[in-house]
Design a protein around this motif. Structure first.
Motif, mmCIF file in Angstrom:
data_model
loop_
_atom_site.group_PDB
_atom_site.id
_atom_site.type_symbol
_atom_site.label_atom_id
_atom_site.label_comp_id
_atom_site.label_asym_id
_atom_site.label_seq_id
_atom_site.Cartn_x
_atom_site.Cartn_y
_atom_site.Cartn_z
ATOM 1 N N PHE A 120 0.828 -1.202 0.000
ATOM 2 C CA PHE A 120 0.000 0.000 0.000
ATOM 3 C C PHE A 120 0.869 1.262 0.000
ATOM 4 O O PHE A 120 0.600 2.222 -0.721
ATOM 5 C CB PHE A 120 -0.930 -0.018 1.226
ATOM 6 N N GLN A 121 1.927 1.218 0.843
ATOM 7 C CA GLN A 121 2.811 2.388 0.907
ATOM 8 C C GLN A 121 3.518 2.607 -0.430
ATOM 9 O O GLN A 121 3.660 3.745 -0.889
ATOM 10 C CB GLN A 121 3.828 2.198 2.025
ATOM 11 N N VAL A 122 3.930 1.536 -1.045
ATOM 12 C CA VAL A 122 4.602 1.649 -2.359
ATOM 13 C C VAL A 122 3.644 2.277 -3.364
ATOM 14 O O VAL A 122 3.986 3.204 -4.101
ATOM 15 C CB VAL A 122 5.052 0.250 -2.855
ATOM 16 N N LEU A 123 2.423 1.769 -3.316
ATOM 17 C CA LEU A 123 1.403 2.264 -4.242
ATOM 18 C C LEU A 123 1.158 3.748 -4.016
ATOM 19 O O LEU A 123 1.144 4.552 -4.950
ATOM 20 C CB LEU A 123 0.108 1.464 -4.006
ATOM 21 N N LYS A 124 0.980 4.110 -2.774
ATOM 22 C CA LYS A 124 0.602 5.482 -2.438
ATOM 23 C C LYS A 124 1.750 6.454 -2.709
ATOM 24 O O LYS A 124 1.570 7.505 -3.316
ATOM 25 C CB LYS A 124 0.214 5.523 -0.962
ATOM 26 N N ARG A 125 2.947 6.082 -2.264
ATOM 27 C CA ARG A 125 4.055 7.048 -2.339
ATOM 28 C C ARG A 125 4.734 7.080 -3.694
ATOM 29 O O ARG A 125 5.213 8.106 -4.122
ATOM 30 C CB ARG A 125 5.101 6.701 -1.277
ATOM 31 N N HIS A 126 4.818 5.967 -4.358
ATOM 32 C CA HIS A 126 5.646 5.925 -5.579
ATOM 33 C C HIS A 126 4.889 5.596 -6.858
ATOM 34 O O HIS A 126 5.097 6.235 -7.876
ATOM 35 C CB HIS A 126 6.773 4.896 -5.390
ATOM 36 N N ALA A 127 4.033 4.593 -6.777
ATOM 37 C CA ALA A 127 3.472 4.064 -8.026
ATOM 38 C C ALA A 127 2.301 4.874 -8.560
ATOM 39 O O ALA A 127 2.214 5.167 -9.759
ATOM 40 C CB ALA A 127 3.043 2.616 -7.815
ATOM 41 N N LEU A 128 1.395 5.260 -7.665
ATOM 42 C CA LEU A 128 0.126 5.821 -8.118
ATOM 43 C C LEU A 128 0.303 7.088 -8.947
ATOM 44 O O LEU A 128 -0.220 7.218 -10.039
ATOM 45 C CB LEU A 128 -0.763 6.081 -6.894
ATOM 46 N N ARG A 129 1.048 8.032 -8.401
ATOM 47 C CA ARG A 129 1.198 9.308 -9.084
ATOM 48 C C ARG A 129 1.809 9.147 -10.477
ATOM 49 O O ARG A 129 1.308 9.681 -11.458
ATOM 50 C CB ARG A 129 2.051 10.232 -8.222
ATOM 51 N N ASN A 130 2.849 8.347 -10.536
ATOM 52 C CA ASN A 130 3.495 8.142 -11.839
ATOM 53 C C ASN A 130 2.640 7.271 -12.765
ATOM 54 O O ASN A 130 2.602 7.474 -13.965
ATOM 55 C CB ASN A 130 4.866 7.500 -11.642
ATOM 56 N N GLY A 131 1.981 6.329 -12.156
ATOM 57 C CA GLY A 131 1.159 5.405 -12.954
ATOM 58 C C GLY A 131 -0.064 6.072 -13.548
ATOM 59 O O GLY A 131 -0.544 5.673 -14.614
ATOM 60 N N LEU A 132 -0.572 7.100 -12.886
ATOM 61 C CA LEU A 132 -1.808 7.725 -13.365
ATOM 62 C C LEU A 132 -1.572 8.802 -14.422
ATOM 63 O O LEU A 132 -2.513 9.264 -15.050
ATOM 64 C CB LEU A 132 -2.598 8.310 -12.198
ATOM 65 N N LEU A 133 -0.296 9.169 -14.594
ATOM 66 C CA LEU A 133 -0.023 10.238 -15.575
ATOM 67 C C LEU A 133 -0.527 9.901 -16.983
ATOM 68 O O LEU A 133 -1.252 10.694 -17.587
ATOM 69 C CB LEU A 133 1.470 10.533 -15.602
ATOM 70 N N PRO A 134 -0.191 8.741 -17.513
ATOM 71 C CA PRO A 134 -0.689 8.432 -18.875
ATOM 72 C C PRO A 134 -2.219 8.357 -18.933
ATOM 73 O O PRO A 134 -2.810 8.564 -19.991
ATOM 74 C CB PRO A 134 -0.089 7.053 -19.167
ATOM 75 N N VAL A 135 -2.837 8.070 -17.762
ATOM 76 C CA VAL A 135 -4.295 7.985 -17.738
ATOM 77 C C VAL A 135 -4.905 9.349 -18.048
ATOM 78 O O VAL A 135 -5.849 9.468 -18.837
ATOM 79 C CB VAL A 135 -4.768 7.475 -16.355
ATOM 80 N N ILE A 136 -4.318 10.371 -17.423
ATOM 81 C CA ILE A 136 -4.835 11.733 -17.669
ATOM 82 C C ILE A 136 -4.671 12.092 -19.140
ATOM 83 O O ILE A 136 -5.581 12.609 -19.788
ATOM 84 C CB ILE A 136 -4.081 12.759 -16.782
ATOM 85 N N GLN A 137 -3.487 11.739 -19.657
ATOM 86 C CA GLN A 137 -3.223 12.052 -21.060
ATOM 87 C C GLN A 137 -4.214 11.311 -21.974
ATOM 88 O O GLN A 137 -4.762 11.896 -22.913
ATOM 89 C CB GLN A 137 -1.798 11.620 -21.384
ATOM 90 N N MET A 138 -4.471 10.070 -21.607
ATOM 91 C CA MET A 138 -5.373 9.245 -22.421
ATOM 92 C C MET A 138 -6.793 9.831 -22.414
ATOM 93 O O MET A 138 -7.471 9.858 -23.431
ATOM 94 C CB MET A 138 -5.371 7.825 -21.837
ATOM 95 N N LEU A 139 -7.189 10.327 -21.257
ATOM 96 C CA LEU A 139 -8.528 10.919 -21.162
ATOM 97 C C LEU A 139 -8.666 12.109 -22.090
ATOM 98 O O LEU A 139 -9.684 12.287 -22.757
ATOM 99 C CB LEU A 139 -8.795 11.389 -19.732
ATOM 100 N N GLY A 140 -7.621 12.926 -22.121
ATOM 101 C CA GLY A 140 -7.622 14.091 -23.006
ATOM 102 C C GLY A 140 -7.787 13.674 -24.450
ATOM 103 O O GLY A 140 -8.580 14.228 -25.200
ATOM 104 N N ILE A 141 -7.029 12.617 -24.815
ATOM 105 C CA ILE A 141 -7.060 12.144 -26.210
ATOM 106 C C ILE A 141 -8.450 11.622 -26.561
ATOM 107 O O ILE A 141 -8.963 11.834 -27.652
ATOM 108 C CB ILE A 141 -5.986 11.043 -26.422
#
Lengths: 542, 344
Positions: free
Chosen positions: B249-270
């Motif tokens: 959970f800590q890995v997800l919260k501190r490191h993975a989530l923010r970086n992992g969600l970046l392409p999602v935002i971009q994809m939504l725009g597209i």
């Protein structure tokens, strides 16, 4: 294991939330139980039935907002009193004296507050607008009164005399058998003279037909074109007050959406179910189907002012290409009978001998050869975009005709527009031929012959053939001048023979009229001669 | 840097808008019929009025002047009147727009709420048995035409079960005064005795259209989130974090989530443009009175001034949304600022 349990729990919670949101919430609140939702098939063209002849407008407006001097009893077709408590007709049938009821109130709305009750001045105001071209309201809304022009009201009425506040007399130029029946139609609604004065003062005369004021059981609240009409109860209505607080006309032109709305109770009453759906609806126990033998005819009219339809031989040839049986099967799903005359067989003037349409392509070809069109031609058939009681699917009907005519080398283009544009262009005579029909406004046969084919109706717009025949007009006129039914029938038979010879139109079918409502709705009155009346409707527990 | 980026985006927006206005303006000439009628929406122009209007619309001058007159008019809210009902296109468009925005926003919210957890779950290498069903579900959702999905849902949930209404935003029983145009907000701020009933009814109307419209973005988001989270979880810094003894959970919260969600935002725009197209289909099926249904009606009735107005608003919405998603992406990803040139 713990994880799986957690997952199952989450899924159950999700289902729980969905079912709480999704459960059928009984709309049984005070407002819902006192609101009638009627799914109608189109927008009204005006809120004044004097200006139009369309059934959509009549259904939406006439019986809800207005009253007439006299009305037609739907059960027997007889003229009975409405705003006038009594009518005295002179011996020579030239003078009609109407005695009005006392204490009849007009609607109080956010745009008008009446200061007085109904008087003879309101009746005078209503009919002066139609009859007198110098009346300030005559030209408002286009200055066309198609029904009244069609029956020649301005030539018929010599004078209207206000005897006193509650007595008014109509003096006619000639005796006319159908005068009272015409005064009882959905078109002869009574408007408020006081509202008219107010609109003149505020310089907004056009509002008289857009924000209506009448004496009927409901008053106008709100209208959004192609979306809805909202009426509220008229609390001071002179007859027994409605059980409903409001009626909403949900305008839904699409048949399947209208049907779906009925099934999901978004509509309590459904106007004009598709003929193909009637069989399916019969199987649903939660809905009742009201079936009435309606005074209507669906017909194919030719624009007799354009070539080649100005040639009676061509028109007659085309009449032989109408396969009535195929049409009744495919368009009406058997819920109609083939027309053999303009009049339905239930009319007393119906003559079983007249027989206009007879499917015979060989005969059609011979007539076309004789008329000089052996190689055929190209033509338009205009098909109504809306469902009407007399024609549930004009598009399909046009396709069947298109197939028959193809055999005669006639290329048919099927043309349609939205209903408003369609009627406007039709009134301008821009069509070659049109599939349309007529729903009678009263039980008098004159109501078919004059509005559909008289010379006056060709000018006012309800004669879609733009056909004018003196011989025909004379017969129809003579039929009106006598009260003797046998004599009248002879004149109507003559008129029918002229139609058979000249074929300005081909009568196709007389349809049965249906209204469908949920079984918690009671007392929906469908007048076989006109619109729908919700004044006595009750809504029970859903 | 940030301001510079936003300015560049706005600069691009101006040029694209100009392009769209040129296209919309040219439609006046490309549509059949009289140019002046197409511009004004008035079908019956008398000779006197034609003279006046020709001057006002600069029809007596060359096309450049006509274009500037057109820009002047549309910026002043004069978008002509409808051929069909003679009412202002501008008023009609902005009357219908809130309904579409409301539907699109709820659908996007729903997509986020459903897709992100599913995407993250599917990316979890510790639970491989979750990956395939979620992927299969998203594939079904992705490949199912939404009009078909909508019709199936209507058949099951409206007609057979009677749970949800088939059309509109609110039962016509309720007469809610229009203040903002957003139905739920309008109901909330109204002071009617049947407010709660109306709110419940509006929610019932929202459920099916929102679900149908959300089907496509949700499935796209699930797959993007899964892929991007897998990539992130495979990086050295995540492995290092795990090696340090951080919990999943800590890995997800501190490191993975923010970086992992970046392409999602971009994809939504597209995919926003596709979302708007799907919103049109959804609106037509559910008779949702938004700009999509309005535009389809206008197309059916050959209402050329309305088609032009609808075109401008729809394309405007797509540009603005794309730019907003881009800016959000840039806020979260400083590296993106290096490629600061505007693009659509």
């Amino acid at each position: 294991m713990v994880k799986i349990k957690g997952l199952i729990k989450a899924v159950l919670v999700m289902f729980g939330v969905t079912s709480i949101l999704g459960c059928d919430i009984e709309q049984d609140s005070e407002l819902a139980s006192k609101t009638l939702l009627y799914c109608s098939e189109g927008s009204p063209e005006s809120f004044n039935p004097q200006l139009v002849t369309s059934g959509t407008t009549i259904d939406a407006v006439s019986q809800q907002i207005y009253n007439r001097l006299v009305k037609i009893d739907p059960s027997n077709g007889q003229v009975v009193s409405d705003l006038a408590r009594k009518v005295i007709v002179s011996n020579d049938a030239m003078r009609y004296r109407f005695y009005l009821r006392k204490d009849i109130t007009f609607h109080t709305t956010d745009y008008f507050t009446p200061t007085r009750n109904l008087t003879s001045a309101d009746i005078l105001f209503t009919f002066s607008r139609i009859l007198h071209t110098d009346n300030p309201f005559h030209d408002v809304g286009g200055g066309q009164y198609p029904f009244f022009s069609g029956i020649g009201l301005s030539q018929l009425i010599e004078q209207i005399i206000v005897v006193d506040d509650l007595t008014i007399e109509f003096r006619l130029n000639d005796p006319q058998a159908s005068f009272l029946a015409n005064m009882a139609t959905d078109f002869a609604v009574i408007l408020s003279a006081e509202y008219g004065e107010q609109l003149i003062e505020s310089g907004q005369k056009e509002l008289i037909d857009q924000k209506p004021i009448g004496t009927g059981p409901f008053k106008f609240k709100d209208y959004k074109r192609d979306h809805y009409i909202r009426y509220l109860k008229h609390h001071d209505y002179w007859q027994s007050e409605s059980n409903l607080e409001q009626i909403v006309f949900d305008i839904t032109p699409d048949n399947s959406t209208r049907l779906a709305k009925l099934l999901t109770k978004e509509c309590d009453v459904l106007g004009y179910p598709s003929a193909s759906d009637v069989g399916f609806l019969h199987k649903r126990k939660e809905v009742d189907i009201v079936e009435t033998t309606s005074m209507n005819v669906s017909y194919w009219a030719f624009n007799t002012e354009v070539e080649p339809f100005n040639n009676p031989l061509v028109r007659k040839a085309l009449s032989y290409a109408v396969d009535q049986n195929a049409i009744i099967d495919a368009v009406y799903f058997g819920l109609a009978e083939p027309a053999t005359s303009l009049l339905p067989p239930t009319s007393w003037a119906y003559n079983g001998d007249s027989y206009i349409s007879r499917y015979n392509l060989q005969k059609a070809q011979e007539l076309l050869n004789e008329a000089g069109y052996s190689d055929g031609f190209e033509m338009d058939i205009w098909a109504m975009p809306v469902q009407r009681v007399y024609n549930p699917n004009a598009g399909k009907m046009a396709e069947i005709l298109q197939q028959s005519l193809k055999e005669l080398n006639i290329k048919v283009n099927i043309v349609t527009y939205d209903w408003g544009t369609f009627r406007k262009k039709l009134a301008n005579g821009e069509h070659d031929s049109v599939l349309i029909g007529w729903l009678a406004d009263n039980s008098d046969p004159d109501n078919f012959y004059r509005p559909l084919l008289s010379c006056a109706a060709a000018v006012s717009g309800s004669n879609r053939s733009l056909w004018c025949n003196d011989d025909y007009d004379s017969n129809v006129k003579q039929a009106l001048s006598t009260a003797n039914q046998d004599k009248r029938k002879i004149f109507y038979t003559n008129a029918e023979n002229i139609i058979t010879r000249e074929v300005p139109l081909v009568p196709i079918a007389h349809a049965t009229r249906h209204k469908v409502h949920h079984n918690y709705i009671k007392n929906v009155n469908i007048n076989p001669y006109g619109g729908i009346d919700f004044s006595a409707t009750k809504k029970g527990k859903q | 840097m940030m301001l510079n980026y936003v300015l560049r985006k706005c600069y691009l927006l101006i040029f694209v808008t100009l392009g769209v206005t040129i296209f919309a303006f040219s439609l006046n000439y490309l549509f059949p019929g009289d140019v002046l009628s197409n511009m004004t929406g008035n079908l019956n122009i008398s000779p006197e009025l034609r003279q006046i209007l020709s001057e006002e619309y600069r029809l007596d001058q060359n096309v450049i002047f006509q274009y500037f007159a057109y820009i002047h008019r549309i910026t002043n809210g004069d978008w002509g009147v409808s051929f069909i009902n003679d009412t202002s296109i501008f008023n009609q468009v902005f009357h219908a727009l809130p309904a579409t925005i409301e539907l699109a926003v709820y659908a996007l919210l729903y997509s986020f709420i459903v897709a992100l957890p599913l995407g993250i779950l599917a990316s979890d290498s510790n639970r491989p048995w979750l990956d395939k069903p979620i992927l299969a579900l998203s594939l079904i959702g992705f490949s199912m035409p939404i009009f078909w999905l909508a019709l199936i849902m209507i058949l099951i949930f409206s007609i057979n079960l009677g749970w949800f209404p088939v059309s509109g935003r609110l039962s016509l029983i309720y007469d809610i005064p229009v203040t903002t145009g957003f139905m739920l907000v309008d109901i909330w701020i109204s002071e009617l005795p049947y407010k709660m009933e109306a709110m419940l009814d509006a929610l019932k109307h929202l459920i099916m259209p929102t679900f149908v419209l959300a089907a496509y973005p949700t499935t796209v988001l699930i797959r993007t989130t899964r892929q991007s989270m897998q990539n992130v979880l495979d990086t050295s810094y995540v492995k290092a974090a795990k090696a340090k003894g951080l919990s999943n959970f800590q890995v997800l919260k501190r490191h993975a989530l923010r970086n992992g969600l970046l392409p999602v935002i971009q994809m939504l725009g597209i995919h926003f443009g596709t979302l708007i197209t799907l919103a049109m289909v959804t609106e037509v099926i559910f008779s949702w009175p938004g700009i999509g249904l309005w535009l389809v009606d206008a197309i059916h009735q050959r209402d050329y001034p309305a088609i032009q107005g609808g075109l401008m608003v729809m394309s405007g919405m797509v540009f603005v949304a794309t730019i907003i998603f881009d800016v959000i992406y840039m806020i979260f990803d400083p590296l993106a600022r290096r490629h600061g040139h505007g693009k659509i």
